[in-house]
Scaffold this active site. Structure first.
Site, PDB file in Angstrom:
ATOM      1  CG  MET A   1      23.366  20.505 -24.856  1.00  0.00           C
ATOM      2  SD  MET A   1      23.877  18.955 -24.697  1.00  0.00           S
ATOM      3  CE  MET A   1      24.374  18.453 -22.945  1.00  0.00           C
ATOM      4  CB  CYS A   2      26.526  19.471 -30.202  1.00  0.00           C
ATOM      5  SG  CYS A   2      27.158  17.953 -29.685  1.00  0.00           S
ATOM      6  NE  ARG A   3      23.734  24.553 -29.524  1.00  0.00           N
ATOM      7  CZ  ARG A   3      22.154  25.039 -29.126  1.00  0.00           C
ATOM      8  NH1 ARG A   3      21.758  26.128 -28.545  1.00  0.00           N
ATOM      9  NH2 ARG A   3      22.279  24.025 -28.197  1.00  0.00           N
ATOM     10  CG  ASN A 114      22.153  20.090 -29.489  1.00  0.00           C
ATOM     11  OD1 ASN A 114      21.274  21.060 -30.229  1.00  0.00           O
ATOM     12  ND2 ASN A 114      22.584  20.144 -28.785  1.00  0.00           N
TER      13      ASN A 114
END
Ligand code: GLN
Length: 248
Positions: A1-3, A114
């Site tokens: 998942m994105c940060r 996120n």
């Protein structure tokens, strides 16, 4: 998942903020520690939004953050006291294109997401139906995160930022149970963020406020945000409130 990463504090270069700390956002793009099964690296683009003289500026790229020379060549010359930035790991099936890279912005707010809306898009069609067609037709990308931004923008017309963020998370989660909905919204003075399925930390003192998916350094001041909570932060101010699930 994105940060993602949000900052309000003394003026700094955007480049220095992206590289700040032994576990900077740039490092988290290739060596994140708390992905909770949502991908391994964040190489599907990145973006940063900043406020300067009351104007919101933004840079995004579909390159991995570590390979885009603009970070050194240009963002080292962009100075701001308020930044929202994100590195992306596209959810399976979601477009890899610049429009899908956070932050999403209007002339006041910037948003990063996120996580993932499960059973996308079927689970949330009833929420989309409540949005004016023009806003849907001008969504920045055909992705879950872009719909969250579109929903949020619509609510920001009539609600406070904290209510808009909390009710979007509540309503999406109600329809798409199991979604991961860490939102990070900023307006250049304050930040509103949710921990909903993913890691989130805050480091706030009298002069600055940082919110990040993972602590940027070993400072003992990083506070882990409990799951299902809303954070409101600015220098000298950190409020954490549980988000209750109920009928709507
Ligand atoms: N689902 C969003 C996207 O694909 C966010 C991805 C993430 O958090 N990894 O852009």
């Amino acid at each position: 998942m994105c940060r993602h990463l949000g900052y309000v504090g003394p003026v700094t270069s955007v480049r220095d903020l992206l590289h700040f700390g032994s576990h900077s956002l740039v490092r988290q793009s290739w060596a994140p520690k708390e992905m909770r099964g949502g991908g391994t690296i964040n190489a599907d683009g990145f973006g940063a939004a900043w406020w300067s003289g009351g104007v919101l500026g933004r840079y995004r790229s579909v390159s991995p953050i570590w390979s885009d020379p603009t970070v050194e060549e240009t963002l080292s010359h962009v100075h701001s006291g308020a930044v929202i930035a994100a590195v992306r790991s596209a959810t399976e099936g979601m477009a890899v294109e610049i429009g899908a890279c956070a932050p999403f912005v209007d002339d006041r707010f910037a948003l990063s997401h996120n996580g993932v809306v499960v059973r996308w898009p079927a689970a949330v069609t009833s929420l989309a139906e409540g949005i004016p067609a023009v806003q849907l037709l001008t969504m920045p990308a055909p992705t879950d995160s872009a719909l969250l931004w579109t929903l949020l923008r619509d609510r920001l017309e009539t609600m406070s930022p904290e209510s808009a963020v909390a009710t979007v998370v509540h309503d999406v989660s109600f329809l798409a149970h199991g979604s991961k909905l860490n939102l990070l919204l900023g307006d250049g003075n304050e930040m509103w963020a949710t921990a909903w399925g993913h890691s989130l930390y805050a480091l706030v003192d009298e002069s600055s406020a940082l919110i990040a998916s993972e602590p940027l350094d070993d400072s003992p001041g990083w506070e882990q945000i409990p799951d299902r909570a809303l954070v409101c932060a600015r220098p000298g101010h950190l409020i954490i409130t549980p988000i209750q699930m109920g009928e709507r």
